[in-house]
Scaffold this motif. Sequence first.
Motif, PDB file in Angstrom:
ATOM      1  N   ARG A  41       0.840  -1.208   0.000  1.00 17.86           N
ATOM      2  CA  ARG A  41       0.000   0.000   0.000  1.00 17.86           C
ATOM      3  C   ARG A  41       0.879   1.263   0.000  1.00 17.86           C
ATOM      4  O   ARG A  41       0.642   2.202  -0.765  1.00 17.86           O
ATOM      5  CB  ARG A  41      -0.893   0.036   1.242  1.00 17.86           C
ATOM      6  CG  ARG A  41      -1.727  -1.191   1.498  1.00 17.86           C
ATOM      7  CD  ARG A  41      -2.756  -1.465   0.428  1.00 17.86           C
ATOM      8  NE  ARG A  41      -3.852  -2.230   0.976  1.00 17.86           N
ATOM      9  CZ  ARG A  41      -4.303  -3.379   0.485  1.00 17.86           C
ATOM     10  NH1 ARG A  41      -3.748  -3.897  -0.602  1.00 17.86           N
ATOM     11  NH2 ARG A  41      -5.326  -3.999   1.046  1.00 17.86           N
ATOM     12  N   LEU A  42       1.874   1.279   0.867  1.00 18.02           N
ATOM     13  CA  LEU A  42       2.736   2.455   0.968  1.00 18.02           C
ATOM     14  C   LEU A  42       3.514   2.683  -0.319  1.00 18.02           C
ATOM     15  O   LEU A  42       3.706   3.825  -0.758  1.00 18.02           O
ATOM     16  CB  LEU A  42       3.689   2.311   2.155  1.00 18.02           C
ATOM     17  CG  LEU A  42       3.052   2.161   3.541  1.00 18.02           C
ATOM     18  CD1 LEU A  42       4.136   2.117   4.618  1.00 18.02           C
ATOM     19  CD2 LEU A  42       2.060   3.273   3.829  1.00 18.02           C
ATOM     20  N   ARG A  43       3.950   1.608  -0.932  1.00 20.64           N
ATOM     21  CA  ARG A  43       4.687   1.730  -2.194  1.00 20.64           C
ATOM     22  C   ARG A  43       3.784   2.305  -3.291  1.00 20.64           C
ATOM     23  O   ARG A  43       4.227   3.121  -4.109  1.00 20.64           O
ATOM     24  CB  ARG A  43       5.248   0.372  -2.618  1.00 20.64           C
ATOM     25  CG  ARG A  43       6.236   0.449  -3.774  1.00 20.64           C
ATOM     26  CD  ARG A  43       6.977  -0.852  -3.967  1.00 20.64           C
ATOM     27  NE  ARG A  43       7.692  -1.257  -2.761  1.00 20.64           N
ATOM     28  CZ  ARG A  43       8.850  -0.732  -2.373  1.00 20.64           C
ATOM     29  NH1 ARG A  43       9.414   0.232  -3.085  1.00 20.64           N
ATOM     30  NH2 ARG A  43       9.434  -1.158  -1.261  1.00 20.64           N
TER      31      ARG A  43
ATOM     32  N   CYS B  54       3.548   5.970  -2.744  1.00 17.31           N
ATOM     33  CA  CYS B  54       4.808   6.619  -3.125  1.00 17.31           C
ATOM     34  C   CYS B  54       4.942   6.700  -4.644  1.00 17.31           C
ATOM     35  O   CYS B  54       5.191   7.783  -5.196  1.00 17.31           O
ATOM     36  CB  CYS B  54       5.974   5.849  -2.513  1.00 17.31           C
ATOM     37  SG  CYS B  54       7.602   6.519  -2.903  1.00 17.31           S
ATOM     38  N   GLU B  55       4.776   5.573  -5.323  1.00 21.33           N
ATOM     39  CA  GLU B  55       4.952   5.543  -6.772  1.00 21.33           C
ATOM     40  C   GLU B  55       3.844   6.314  -7.490  1.00 21.33           C
ATOM     41  O   GLU B  55       4.062   6.865  -8.577  1.00 21.33           O
ATOM     42  CB  GLU B  55       5.001   4.097  -7.255  1.00 21.33           C
ATOM     43  CG  GLU B  55       6.247   3.351  -6.761  1.00 21.33           C
ATOM     44  CD  GLU B  55       6.265   1.893  -7.164  1.00 21.33           C
ATOM     45  OE1 GLU B  55       5.233   1.394  -7.693  1.00 21.33           O
ATOM     46  OE2 GLU B  55       7.306   1.231  -6.946  1.00 21.33           O
ATOM     47  N   GLY B  56       2.648   6.380  -6.886  1.00 21.14           N
ATOM     48  CA  GLY B  56       1.542   7.127  -7.472  1.00 21.14           C
ATOM     49  C   GLY B  56       1.587   8.605  -7.136  1.00 21.14           C
ATOM     50  O   GLY B  56       0.715   9.362  -7.572  1.00 21.14           O
ATOM     51  N   ARG B  57       2.579   9.001  -6.349  1.00 21.47           N
ATOM     52  CA  ARG B  57       2.772  10.412  -5.968  1.00 21.47           C
ATOM     53  C   ARG B  57       1.541  10.999  -5.278  1.00 21.47           C
ATOM     54  O   ARG B  57       1.103  12.110  -5.577  1.00 21.47           O
ATOM     55  CB  ARG B  57       3.182  11.248  -7.181  1.00 21.47           C
ATOM     56  CG  ARG B  57       4.463  10.749  -7.824  1.00 21.47           C
ATOM     57  CD  ARG B  57       5.047  11.742  -8.775  1.00 21.47           C
ATOM     58  NE  ARG B  57       6.322  11.254  -9.313  1.00 21.47           N
ATOM     59  CZ  ARG B  57       7.166  11.969 -10.049  1.00 21.47           C
ATOM     60  NH1 ARG B  57       6.870  13.233 -10.321  1.00 21.47           N
ATOM     61  NH2 ARG B  57       8.283  11.442 -10.505  1.00 21.47           N
TER      62      ARG B  57
ATOM     63  N   GLU C  66     -10.059   2.799  -4.555  1.00 23.14           N
ATOM     64  CA  GLU C  66     -10.410   3.793  -3.535  1.00 23.14           C
ATOM     65  C   GLU C  66      -9.508   5.010  -3.628  1.00 23.14           C
ATOM     66  O   GLU C  66      -9.970   6.155  -3.604  1.00 23.14           O
ATOM     67  CB  GLU C  66     -10.307   3.158  -2.146  1.00 23.14           C
ATOM     68  CG  GLU C  66     -10.745   4.070  -1.012  1.00 23.14           C
ATOM     69  CD  GLU C  66     -12.247   4.347  -1.010  1.00 23.14           C
ATOM     70  OE1 GLU C  66     -12.644   5.478  -0.640  1.00 23.14           O
ATOM     71  OE2 GLU C  66     -13.019   3.441  -1.371  1.00 23.14           O
ATOM     72  N   MET C  67      -8.220   4.777  -3.736  1.00 24.32           N
ATOM     73  CA  MET C  67      -7.268   5.883  -3.747  1.00 24.32           C
ATOM     74  C   MET C  67      -7.421   6.761  -4.988  1.00 24.32           C
ATOM     75  O   MET C  67      -7.232   7.979  -4.921  1.00 24.32           O
ATOM     76  CB  MET C  67      -5.837   5.349  -3.659  1.00 24.32           C
ATOM     77  CG  MET C  67      -5.497   4.685  -2.345  1.00 24.32           C
ATOM     78  SD  MET C  67      -5.867   5.729  -0.901  1.00 24.32           S
ATOM     79  CE  MET C  67      -4.860   7.174  -1.261  1.00 24.32           C
TER      80      MET C  67
END
Length: 343
Positions: free
Chosen positions: A58-60, A63-66, A326-327
């Motif tokens: 999830r955290l990655r 991060c990668e999705g800025r 969701e994000m």
Amino acid sequence: MNFKQLSLHISKRLGLFSLARLLGPPGLRILCYHGFAMDDEADFRPKLFISPETFERRLRFLCEGRFPVLDLQDAIDKLSAGTLPRGATVITVDDGFYSVLHCALPLLQSFSFPATVYITTYYCLKETPIFRLMIQYIFWKTRDSELDLSGLPCPVTGSVRLTDQKESQRVMWDLIRFGETQVPEPDRVKLAKMIGARLHVDLQKLIEGRHLSLMNESELKRLVSDGIDIQLHTHRHRLPPDQKSIIRQEIMDNRAVLEPIAQKPLRHLCYPSGIWSQQSWPYLAELQVISATTCDPGLNVAGIPALGLKRFLDGENISQIEFESEMCGFNDFLRKIRSLARN
């Protein structure tokens, strides 16, 4: 893969996730976590626990999705001022399990992400495992088909057929209620061990590893020293919306433990078990609580009451594609479509 997940994968391939993120309304995403699995907790309660591997994924993605991951207070200020960056996200964790320090903190630090941990303080002070979770774990873990209760120091007697799900659940909750209302805290652990022994579930590893325990005061100080924001979650994990005296006592008892550790006034709250009502808002305002998070999913947009902030409850039960939906705001779009259809 179920039909919902397949539909989301197709939607993503069609570019609908990117479109929702680009064209959706600016707003604040608040993520909600609880415990982090150190053994088989994510199998036991996948809505309550998440594996470190899944959490890191999830955290990655963030991060990668800025996705801008903000401090809670900063995010609320920007939401109020209408200056949120697109994709603004806050990471919150409820209760204060020991696994936050053991599993989640190193991962948060590796991505340099801030987070807020809402702490409930009764078990923090008692430094014993959460009794009801121990009993629930025993009933989940056992492979026995029968429980003989004779000779145990409890009012529940006789033999219980664990293959009868309804009867098994009834007895489990009878034991939980008895332990929580009639047994002193240290003796609850003894009672749980006795029940575990009857059902051939060894709790020693669970207890020694602190798998179902909350952080104590010294561990909370370590958390704060590492830059994690701690906030209010009541003392006894209860907040009846129509009982002003209990609300006041719960917040005051919670603050009495946490504010000396945080070294600052605490003004943000998480509703226990996600149960909330506008009826409690005047009481919370009197106690100078300025924000409160629910477990209702959705995007927080301009004008939303700060005492009714929405969050997405993440856990091992949520697939990666559901999390991404969701994000990116695609789930929020689907919720609006369903709402329109109902109306």
